[in-house]
Motif scaffolding. Structure first.
Motif, short mmCIF file in Angstrom:
data_model
loop_
_atom_site.label_atom_id
_atom_site.label_comp_id
_atom_site.label_asym_id
_atom_site.label_seq_id
_atom_site.Cartn_x
_atom_site.Cartn_y
_atom_site.Cartn_z
N GLU A 39 0.83 -1.22 0.00
CA GLU A 39 0.00 0.00 0.00
C GLU A 39 0.86 1.26 0.00
N SER A 42 2.75 1.80 -3.28
CA SER A 42 1.91 2.22 -4.40
C SER A 42 1.39 3.64 -4.25
N SER A 43 1.35 4.16 -3.01
CA SER A 43 0.79 5.49 -2.80
C SER A 43 1.84 6.58 -2.56
N ILE A 67 4.64 -5.38 -5.85
CA ILE A 67 5.22 -4.06 -6.15
C ILE A 67 5.74 -4.04 -7.59
N LEU A 70 3.07 -3.06 -10.16
CA LEU A 70 2.38 -1.77 -10.10
C LEU A 70 2.37 -1.10 -11.47
N LYS A 75 7.51 3.25 -9.65
CA LYS A 75 7.25 2.51 -8.41
C LYS A 75 7.53 1.01 -8.59
N ALA A 76 7.18 0.48 -9.75
CA ALA A 76 7.36 -0.95 -10.02
C ALA A 76 8.84 -1.34 -10.11
#
Length: 122
Positions: A39, A42-43, A67, A70, A75-76
């Motif tokens: 979480e 991703s945010s 992850i 994503l 982010k990924a």
């Protein structure tokens, strides 16, 4: 200068990480389980994730895999370093297969961690 997400369920290990990072004038953001790590990853934007392998709800392997999936490519593709008490050949392969970039043994050596993080920041 790195923004660090530390996914660690053990309170003593979180305290140790907090003390070590304080010496480097850095305060990591903590996730207490794999689901929380996914979480937060991703945010928010992080430079690196320190990922404990054995956590409640979602373990470090599955959290790393999530992850990596994503939609946001930045982010990924974040650098993920596993924190583990032991690495066998089988475990090292599992770490790679889950998409993690590297690992550090626990109890971790602060100098080793600093050097690995310094490479990421360059």
């Amino acid at each position: 200068g790195l923004k660090v997400l530390a996914a660690e369920d053990n309170a003593m290990n979180r305290l140790l990480l907090k003390k070590v990072f304080a010496k480097w004038n850095n305060e990591p953001i903590f996730a207490e389980n794999g689901l929380e790590a996914i979480e937060k990853a991703s945010s928010e934007d992080f430079d690196v994730i320190l990922m404990d392998l054995h956590m409640p709800l979602v373990d470090g392997y599955d959290a790393a895999k999530s992850i990596r999936k994503l939609a946001d490519s930045k982010k990924a593709n974040i650098h993920i370093i596993s924190l583990t008490a032991s690495v066998s050949n089988d475990m090292e392969e599992k770490i790679k297969q889950s998409g993690m970039n590297d690992y550090i043994y626990k109890p971790f050596n602060a100098k080793e961690m600093y050097l690995k993080l310094k490479l990421i920041s360059n």
